[in-house]
Motif scaffolding. Structure first.
Motif, mmCIF file in Angstrom:
data_model
loop_
_atom_site.group_PDB
_atom_site.id
_atom_site.type_symbol
_atom_site.label_atom_id
_atom_site.label_comp_id
_atom_site.label_asym_id
_atom_site.label_seq_id
_atom_site.Cartn_x
_atom_site.Cartn_y
_atom_site.Cartn_z
ATOM 1 N N CYS A 95 0.868 -1.177 0.000
ATOM 2 C CA CYS A 95 0.000 0.000 0.000
ATOM 3 C C CYS A 95 0.903 1.225 0.000
ATOM 4 O O CYS A 95 1.446 1.599 1.035
ATOM 5 C CB CYS A 95 -0.893 -0.006 1.236
ATOM 6 S SG CYS A 95 -2.066 -1.375 1.296
ATOM 7 N N ILE A 102 -1.376 1.190 -5.139
ATOM 8 C CA ILE A 102 -0.920 -0.151 -4.822
ATOM 9 C C ILE A 102 0.261 -0.459 -5.743
ATOM 10 O O ILE A 102 0.154 -0.298 -6.964
ATOM 11 C CB ILE A 102 -2.029 -1.207 -5.029
ATOM 12 C CG1 ILE A 102 -3.261 -0.891 -4.177
ATOM 13 C CG2 ILE A 102 -1.497 -2.606 -4.723
ATOM 14 C CD1 ILE A 102 -3.041 -1.033 -2.686
ATOM 15 N N ILE A 129 -3.675 -4.957 3.611
ATOM 16 C CA ILE A 129 -3.831 -5.672 2.354
ATOM 17 C C ILE A 129 -3.801 -7.180 2.584
ATOM 18 O O ILE A 129 -3.121 -7.665 3.488
ATOM 19 C CB ILE A 129 -2.697 -5.219 1.399
ATOM 20 C CG1 ILE A 129 -2.869 -5.714 -0.015
ATOM 21 C CG2 ILE A 129 -1.345 -5.634 1.937
ATOM 22 C CD1 ILE A 129 -1.892 -5.033 -0.983
ATOM 23 N N PHE A 139 -7.989 -4.575 -0.152
ATOM 24 C CA PHE A 139 -7.300 -3.569 0.660
ATOM 25 C C PHE A 139 -8.293 -2.633 1.337
ATOM 26 O O PHE A 139 -9.365 -2.331 0.805
ATOM 27 C CB PHE A 139 -6.263 -2.786 -0.149
ATOM 28 C CG PHE A 139 -6.797 -1.906 -1.255
ATOM 29 C CD1 PHE A 139 -7.099 -0.568 -1.018
ATOM 30 C CD2 PHE A 139 -6.961 -2.410 -2.539
ATOM 31 C CE1 PHE A 139 -7.558 0.258 -2.046
ATOM 32 C CE2 PHE A 139 -7.418 -1.593 -3.574
ATOM 33 C CZ PHE A 139 -7.717 -0.266 -3.327
#
Length: 295
Positions: A95, A102, A129, A139
């Motif tokens: 993240c 991402i 995630i 996520f």
């Protein structure tokens, strides 16, 4: 004689009750500090070999603690990586909070942007995630204002859980019924997804459908979490003020005191996946356990 028998019975009951009340998963006294050289640790994850990776998010770095006990800087300029997870090919999926993306970081430390926005808007800030067996990415997207952002308010008012299918750049919302989703983890069989709501201070379990959508939200226990992991018995490990362990039924079975202000994330590592690694404020800790991780 009667007094001796009575004493023996009481002694047996006393010591047996102590033995039964003792935490069967880990020994608090075995908690070991690895290092306290960081600003705020997060995003613990483990590769196939058992090496543990974690982020120092404010300092924009990813660190590695290998199975031989060596701590080393793995990557500088990590996109302000927060939550992390390894895919089946050994890429580190992160993240990347700096620009709300991402990333996939390959073994040569080359990043590839997998996701950038939702319907033309910046998401709030991908936080934690989990990847399913298909390579799809779940996520959480809570809003926590960062001092390195130019924006001062969210472009998407709702804080959601997203799913990004493998090979796609378009994510979809799979849970919009949580106030502030944060910690997230799924079961190895791909049947259930746990999501913690930090603001409501609860943790839910969802059924995962074949199309990756989520149904049947169920309250598991009344405690939220920053990071989460599972062991091979299905127990749920959550972080915050120390570490707490719950059965899938919602029964709390253990608590670990960690001498830091906050525990951000957690994973099992080591060759046998039986060592718990805890990212806690400025530090990284490890703890041998009688359990085994499944991530």
């Amino acid at each position: 004689m009667m007094k001796y028998v009575l004493f023996s019975i009481l002694s047996f009951l006393f010591f047996n009750s102590i033995a039964q009340s003792k935490n069967p998963i880990f020994d608090q006294d075995s908690l070991k500090l690895i290092s306290s050289q960081f600003k705020f640790t997060e995003g613990a994850s483990v590769d196939k070999q058992g090496n543990v990776f974690f982020t120092d998010q404010p300092n924009d770095k990813i660190w590695k603690y290998d199975i031989n006990g060596k701590l080393s800087l793995y990557m500088d300029k990590s996109g302000r990586a927060n939550g992390t997870y390894f895919d089946q090919k050994g890429n580190l999926i992160v993240c990347a909070d700096e620009n709300n993306q991402i990333w996939s970081i390959d073994k040569n430390k080359k990043p590839t942007v997998l996701f950038t926005d939702y319907e033309g808007k910046k998401v709030n800030g991908p936080n934690d995630i989990w990847l399913d067996a298909k390579g799809g990415i779940y996520f959480t997207d809570p809003y926590y204002q960062r001092d390195y952002w130019t924006r001062k308010s969210p472009e998407i008012l709702k804080e959601n859980v997203f799913y990004l299918p493998k090979g796609k750049r378009k994510a979809r919302i799979v849970a919009a019924d949580i106030v502030k989703p944060n910690g997230i983890v799924g079961t190895p069989d791909g049947k259930f997804l746990y999501v913690a709501d930090r603001k409501a201070d609860v943790t839910y379990r969802y059924d995962i459908k074949d199309d990756a959508s989520l149904i049947n939200r169920t309250l598991v226990f009344n405690q939220g979490s920053d990071g989460m992991t599972l062991d091979n018995k299905g127990n749920i490990y959550i972080t915050g003020k120390g570490v707490d362990v719950y059965k899938p039924s919602g029964e709390k079975i253990a608590h670990l005191n960690v001498p830091e202000d906050w525990c951000g994330n957690i994973c099992f590592g080591g060759k046998n996946r039986n060592i718990l690694f805890i990212t806690a404020s400025k530090s990284l800790y490890m703890l041998p356990t009688n359990a085994k991780g499944v991530e």
